[in-house]
Design a protein around this motif. Structure first.
Motif, PDB file in Angstrom:
ATOM      1  N   UNK A 179     -18.517  48.571   7.821  1.00 61.20           N
ATOM      2  CA  UNK A 179     -19.410  48.366   8.812  1.00 61.20           C
ATOM      3  C   UNK A 179     -19.492  46.593   8.475  1.00 61.20           C
ATOM      4  N   UNK A 180     -20.321  46.079   9.463  1.00 61.24           N
ATOM      5  CA  UNK A 180     -20.731  44.635   9.806  1.00 61.24           C
ATOM      6  C   UNK A 180     -21.598  44.459   8.776  1.00 61.24           C
ATOM      7  N   UNK A 181     -21.476  43.303   8.085  1.00 58.12           N
ATOM      8  CA  UNK A 181     -22.637  42.801   7.001  1.00 58.12           C
ATOM      9  C   UNK A 181     -23.853  42.497   8.032  1.00 58.12           C
ATOM     10  N   UNK A 182     -25.103  42.858   7.993  1.00 58.06           N
ATOM     11  CA  UNK A 182     -26.240  42.644   8.689  1.00 58.06           C
ATOM     12  C   UNK A 182     -26.516  41.279   8.419  1.00 58.06           C
ATOM     13  N   UNK A 183     -26.832  40.736   9.460  1.00 56.99           N
ATOM     14  CA  UNK A 183     -27.302  39.101   9.473  1.00 56.99           C
ATOM     15  C   UNK A 183     -28.646  39.374   8.416  1.00 56.99           C
ATOM     16  N   UNK A 184     -29.267  38.077   8.144  1.00 55.03           N
ATOM     17  CA  UNK A 184     -30.214  38.068   7.187  1.00 55.03           C
ATOM     18  C   UNK A 184     -29.959  38.468   5.632  1.00 55.03           C
ATOM     19  N   UNK A 185     -28.901  38.658   5.387  1.00 52.84           N
ATOM     20  CA  UNK A 185     -28.531  39.014   3.798  1.00 52.84           C
ATOM     21  C   UNK A 185     -27.892  37.958   3.271  1.00 52.84           C
ATOM     22  N   UNK A 186     -28.217  36.914   3.255  1.00 50.71           N
ATOM     23  CA  UNK A 186     -27.429  35.738   2.602  1.00 50.71           C
ATOM     24  C   UNK A 186     -27.997  35.749   1.311  1.00 50.71           C
ATOM     25  N   UNK A 187     -26.978  35.631   0.158  1.00 52.01           N
ATOM     26  CA  UNK A 187     -27.578  35.530  -0.956  1.00 52.01           C
ATOM     27  C   UNK A 187     -27.817  36.933  -1.550  1.00 52.01           C
ATOM     28  N   UNK A 188     -27.901  38.232  -0.891  1.00 55.23           N
ATOM     29  CA  UNK A 188     -28.184  39.288  -1.565  1.00 55.23           C
ATOM     30  C   UNK A 188     -27.032  39.714  -2.777  1.00 55.23           C
ATOM     31  N   UNK A 189     -27.355  40.339  -3.448  1.00 56.50           N
ATOM     32  CA  UNK A 189     -26.498  40.866  -4.666  1.00 56.50           C
ATOM     33  C   UNK A 189     -25.776  42.249  -4.284  1.00 56.50           C
ATOM     34  N   UNK A 190     -24.775  42.338  -4.703  1.00 58.04           N
ATOM     35  CA  UNK A 190     -23.800  43.362  -4.212  1.00 58.04           C
ATOM     36  C   UNK A 190     -24.688  44.806  -4.457  1.00 58.04           C
ATOM     37  N   UNK A 191     -25.630  44.843  -5.235  1.00 59.45           N
ATOM     38  CA  UNK A 191     -26.379  46.251  -5.543  1.00 59.45           C
ATOM     39  C   UNK A 191     -27.548  45.998  -4.206  1.00 59.45           C
ATOM     40  N   UNK A 192     -28.010  45.014  -3.741  1.00 58.84           N
ATOM     41  CA  UNK A 192     -28.984  44.942  -2.718  1.00 58.84           C
ATOM     42  C   UNK A 192     -28.128  45.372  -1.389  1.00 58.84           C
ATOM     43  N   UNK A 193     -26.940  44.674  -1.229  1.00 62.08           N
ATOM     44  CA  UNK A 193     -26.248  45.071  -0.084  1.00 62.08           C
ATOM     45  C   UNK A 193     -25.771  46.519  -0.004  1.00 62.08           C
ATOM     46  N   UNK A 194     -25.414  47.071  -1.007  1.00 62.16           N
ATOM     47  CA  UNK A 194     -24.940  48.567  -1.305  1.00 62.16           C
ATOM     48  C   UNK A 194     -26.207  49.445  -0.576  1.00 62.16           C
ATOM     49  N   UNK A 195     -27.106  49.058  -0.772  1.00 60.09           N
ATOM     50  CA  UNK A 195     -28.490  49.795  -0.360  1.00 60.09           C
ATOM     51  C   UNK A 195     -28.597  50.067   1.041  1.00 60.09           C
ATOM     52  N   UNK A 196     -27.872  49.117   1.697  1.00 63.75           N
ATOM     53  CA  UNK A 196     -27.907  49.088   3.248  1.00 63.75           C
ATOM     54  C   UNK A 196     -26.702  49.884   3.958  1.00 63.75           C
ATOM     55  N   UNK A 197     -25.821  50.318   3.111  1.00 63.56           N
ATOM     56  CA  UNK A 197     -24.572  50.922   3.573  1.00 63.56           C
ATOM     57  C   UNK A 197     -24.670  52.368   3.420  1.00 63.56           C
ATOM     58  N   UNK A 198     -24.806  53.214   4.741  1.00 61.85           N
ATOM     59  CA  UNK A 198     -25.040  54.549   4.856  1.00 61.85           C
ATOM     60  C   UNK A 198     -23.903  54.962   4.792  1.00 61.85           C
ATOM     61  N   UNK A 199     -23.922  56.487   4.466  1.00 66.54           N
ATOM     62  CA  UNK A 199     -22.784  57.244   4.888  1.00 66.54           C
ATOM     63  C   UNK A 199     -22.179  57.242   6.201  1.00 66.54           C
ATOM     64  N   UNK A 200     -22.983  57.224   7.121  1.00 60.95           N
ATOM     65  CA  UNK A 200     -22.860  57.092   8.551  1.00 60.95           C
ATOM     66  C   UNK A 200     -22.028  55.955   9.137  1.00 60.95           C
ATOM     67  N   UNK A 201     -22.532  54.804   8.314  1.00 61.62           N
ATOM     68  CA  UNK A 201     -21.869  53.425   8.648  1.00 61.62           C
ATOM     69  C   UNK A 201     -20.496  53.619   8.179  1.00 61.62           C
ATOM     70  N   UNK A 202     -20.143  54.165   7.129  1.00 58.61           N
ATOM     71  CA  UNK A 202     -18.905  54.257   6.840  1.00 58.61           C
ATOM     72  C   UNK A 202     -17.929  55.427   7.340  1.00 58.61           C
ATOM     73  N   UNK A 203     -18.741  56.199   8.282  1.00 57.40           N
ATOM     74  CA  UNK A 203     -17.719  56.916   8.945  1.00 57.40           C
ATOM     75  C   UNK A 203     -17.618  56.531  10.633  1.00 57.40           C
ATOM     76  N   UNK A 204     -18.524  55.708  10.855  1.00 55.86           N
ATOM     77  CA  UNK A 204     -18.561  54.903  12.473  1.00 55.86           C
ATOM     78  C   UNK A 204     -19.694  55.601  13.200  1.00 55.86           C
ATOM     79  N   UNK A 205     -20.390  56.566  12.496  1.00 60.73           N
ATOM     80  CA  UNK A 205     -21.433  56.924  13.549  1.00 60.73           C
ATOM     81  C   UNK A 205     -22.664  56.235  13.209  1.00 60.73           C
ATOM     82  N   UNK A 206     -22.704  55.630  12.326  1.00 59.46           N
ATOM     83  CA  UNK A 206     -23.833  54.448  12.312  1.00 59.46           C
ATOM     84  C   UNK A 206     -23.533  53.192  12.054  1.00 59.46           C
TER      85      UNK A 206
END
Ligand code: FE
Length: 216
Positions: A179-206
Motif C-alpha cells: 500500500x502507499x505510505x500514509x503522509x504524516x509519517x516522516x521519521x516513523x520507525x518501522x515498528x510504528x509504520x507496521x502498525x498502520x499496515x492492515x491485512x486488507x491493505x495488503x490484499x488491496x481491499x483497504x
C-alpha cells in the motif's frame, strides 16, 4: 489445516478444479468440532477467536513488517521489486516449495487488488490464513468483473481516474500489495509504520491506516 489442496493445483494448466478434497476436509473438521463441543472439550467461541486472531493479527504482522521495511529502506524496496520471494525470506518469512510472491505497489495512479478466482490461493507466509470473504464465490467472481464495486463495499472509494489492476493468484504465484505510505509519517520507525499496515491493505481491499486514527 485444510490448505493442502493448494499444493497440487496449477491454475495456468488446463485442469479439473476438484474441490471434493477440500469439502471432505471441511466436513471432517466440522465433525470433529461437533464431537469436541458435545463432550465439552472445546468452546466454539474460543475456536472462533483463535481463527480470528490468526486471520487478522498473527499472520498479517509478517506482511506488515515487509511493507514497513519497504517504506523505510529504498534498497529493500528495490530488492522486493526484483525478487519479492527472496526479499521476504530476508526477514525470515518463507513459503512452501515452488511458491513465489510478487509484490505489487500501489501508486497515485494505480491500485492493486488480489484475488484467487479458482479457489483461495493466498500468500500465507506474509498474511497468514485467508479471511472467509476471500474464499467466497462472490468475491472471487466480482473482484474481476467489478473491482470498483467490490472496493466500495469494503468502504474504499478510489478517485475515478485511479486504475485498478486485479491479480489472480495461483498455486505458483501469490501477490502482496504494497500500500502507499500514509503522509504524516516522516521519521516513523518501522515498528510504528507496521502498525498502520492492515491485512486488507495488503490484499488491496483497504488502504494503510491514517496515522491520526492510529495515534488515537
Ligand atoms: Fe487458488
Amino acid at each position: 489445516m485444510g490448505h493442502t489442496h493448494h499444493d497440487d493445483h496449477h491454475h495456468d494448466h488446463d485442469h479439473d478444479h476438484d474441490h471434493s478434497e477440500l469439502s471432505e476436509t471441511a466436513l471432517r473438521v466440522r465433525a470433529l468440532e461437533s464431537i469436541l463441543t458435545e463432550k465439552g472439550l472445546v468452546d466454539p467461541a474460543a475456536l472462533d477467536l483463535i481463527v480470528e486472531t490468526y486471520e487478522t493479527r498473527v499472520g498479517p504482522r509478517n506482511g506488515a513488517r515487509v511493507v514497513a521495511r519497504a517504506w523505510s529502506d529504498p534498497a529493500y524496496l528495490e530488492r522486493l521489486r526484483r525478487d519479492a520471494t527472496a526479499a521476504i525470506a530476508e526477514l525470515g518469512y518463507t513459503g512452501r516449495q515452488g511458491e513465489h510472491i510478487v509484490a505489487v505497489e500501489n501508486t497515485a495512479d494505480e491500485h492493486n487488488l488480489v484475488v484467487c478466482t479458482l479457489c483461495s490461493c493466498y500468500p500465507w507466509s506474509v498474511l497468514g490464513l485467508p479471511p472467509v470473504w476471500y474464499k467466497s464465490p462472490p468475491y472471487r467472481s466480482r473482484a474481476v468483473i467489478d473491482p470498483r464495486g467490490v472496493l466500495a463495499e469494503f468502504g474504499l472509494t478510489l478517485a475515478s481516474d485511479t486504475r485498478i489492476r486485479v491479480w489472480d493468484s495461483t498455486a505458483e504465484v501469490r501477490y502482496l500489495v504494497i500500500p502507499r505510505r500514509p503522509s504524516g509519517t516522516q521519521g516513523w520507525s518501522e515498528e510504528q509504520l507496521a502498525d498502520l499496515v492492515t491485512r486488507d491493505s495488503m490484499i488491496g481491499t483497504g488502504l494503510a491506516r491514517d496515522p491520526a486514527e492510529a495515534a488515537a
